[in-house]
Write an enzyme that holds these catalytic residues in place. Structure first.
Site, mmCIF file in Angstrom:
data_model
loop_
_atom_site.group_PDB
_atom_site.id
_atom_site.type_symbol
_atom_site.label_atom_id
_atom_site.label_comp_id
_atom_site.label_asym_id
_atom_site.label_seq_id
_atom_site.Cartn_x
_atom_site.Cartn_y
_atom_site.Cartn_z
ATOM 1 N N ASP A 109 129.048 -11.832 67.190
ATOM 2 C CA ASP A 109 128.255 -12.904 68.211
ATOM 3 C C ASP A 109 126.865 -12.512 68.877
ATOM 4 O O ASP A 109 127.923 -11.724 69.775
ATOM 5 C CB ASP A 109 128.488 -14.625 67.950
ATOM 6 N N ASP B 88 127.979 -17.416 59.845
ATOM 7 C CA ASP B 88 127.615 -18.957 60.362
ATOM 8 C C ASP B 88 127.042 -18.466 61.388
ATOM 9 O O ASP B 88 126.983 -18.432 62.467
ATOM 10 C CB ASP B 88 129.205 -18.526 61.104
ATOM 11 N N SER B 89 125.793 -19.128 60.777
ATOM 12 C CA SER B 89 124.522 -18.601 61.886
ATOM 13 C C SER B 89 123.685 -19.984 61.900
ATOM 14 O O SER B 89 123.638 -20.669 61.399
ATOM 15 C CB SER B 89 123.277 -17.973 60.661
ATOM 16 N N PRO C 243 117.277 -14.840 66.021
ATOM 17 C CA PRO C 243 117.948 -14.179 65.656
ATOM 18 C C PRO C 243 118.946 -13.844 64.595
ATOM 19 O O PRO C 243 118.940 -12.693 64.338
ATOM 20 C CB PRO C 243 119.524 -14.756 67.192
ATOM 21 N N HIS D 128 132.068 -26.928 60.266
ATOM 22 C CA HIS D 128 133.263 -25.733 60.357
ATOM 23 C C HIS D 128 134.756 -24.976 58.981
ATOM 24 O O HIS D 128 134.917 -24.172 58.935
ATOM 25 C CB HIS D 128 134.305 -25.854 61.571
#
Length: 286
Positions: A112, A162-163, A169, A68
């Site tokens: 998201d 941020d996948s 998806p 992060h």
């Protein structure tokens, strides 16, 4: 793929690289099938809570700060004056928390597709969601690709992708066409950052292709920053930055050195060191 062996170990197997990673677990806390993915949360003996999506480790209490901090702070200190930030993905909200540490940021929108991830974070990873009530934060549960399509030209300072891995998806978030649309909505001087998999396993494939695709999409500079991530494949991970009419190979070093944020990994020296790629990575990108 994953396995819970003898009700004591969670194991993620990386078949393509002949390796695996295991954590000793004490209890399964959550098992949910959302419309998009299979979500599990475990209690572990030494890593705190563990979140798993479609059998792949996403984060743990013990080491999520590495990812992060490195997906957020290098990009924000590379931009000259970030005010408007967008996060695509990031449903656990850890990246959102790090972005909101920057007092100059005026608004952060997180998009998201799967609300179940945020619900799980609220229940089992409360430290990650503690900034969600910040008035600068906007949380949307929608298709991030469509959101980018609908966004105005040159309206964003920093765009964070941020996948999860580039399957399911998240697959569309690694495509050249999507990167071109990201370039469109960034202001001049804007910075994009995307998680870019393992330097050891993927420098000659996913990372190289992403860097090439970013340039093809119109970005003027790219930089890949590796960092340790024990629970991810190979124990080593990366983010790749791209700049629109700006260089991402330098950053606001004085600001990065003087901040008062209570960080656990990111420093000005860590940023400088991550920009100094090892020879095998430079060779893979040549």
């Amino acid at each position: 793929m994953s396995d819970l062996r003898d009700d004591q170990w969670f194991t993620e197997v990386f078949d393509s690289h002949g390796s695996a990673f295991s954590l000793k677990v004490t209890e399964k806390l959550l098992d949910v099938q959302s419309p998009y993915q299979h979500l599990e949360v475990y209690a572990t003996e030494t890593y705190g809570h563990l979140m798993v999506l479609d059998g792949c480790v996403m984060l743990t209490d013990r080491d999520n700060f590495l990812y992060h901090e490195m997906i957020a702070h290098p990009a924000l200190f590379t931009h000259q004056d970030p005010k408007r930030v967008v996060i695509i993905g990031g449903g656990d909200c850890g990246t959102l928390k790090e972005v909101l540490r920057h007092p100059g940021v005026e608004k952060v929108t997180q998009i998201d597709i799967d609300e179940e991830v945020t619900k799980a974070a609220e229940r089992f990873f409360p430290s990650l969601v503690e900034a969600n009530g910040d008035p600068r934060a906007e949380l949307l549960f929608a298709d991030g690709v469509k959101w980018v399509d609908d966004a105005a030209d040159e309206s964003i300072d920093v765009l964070i992708i941020d996948s999860t891995d580039p399957v399911g998806p998240a697959e569309g978030l690694f495509k050249t066409d999507f990167l071109k649309r990201c370039h469109r909505i960034l202001k001049s001087g804007g910075v994009m950052v995307q998680q870019s998999e393992s330097p050891l396993y993927h420098s000659g494939s996913i990372i190289r292709e992403l860097r090439n695709d970013m340039r093809e999409a119109g970005f003027d500079s790219v930089a890949t920053l590796p960092f340790p991530q024990p629970v991810y494949p190979s124990g080593w991970w990366s983010v790749t930055l791209a700049g629109k009419a700006t260089s991402v190979e330098s950053f606001r070093e004085e600001a990065a050195a003087d901040h008062e944020m209570p960080l656990q990994y990111y420093t000005v020296d860590a940023h400088r060191g991550a920009l100094a790629l090892p020879p095998f990575m430079r060779k893979a990108f040549a």
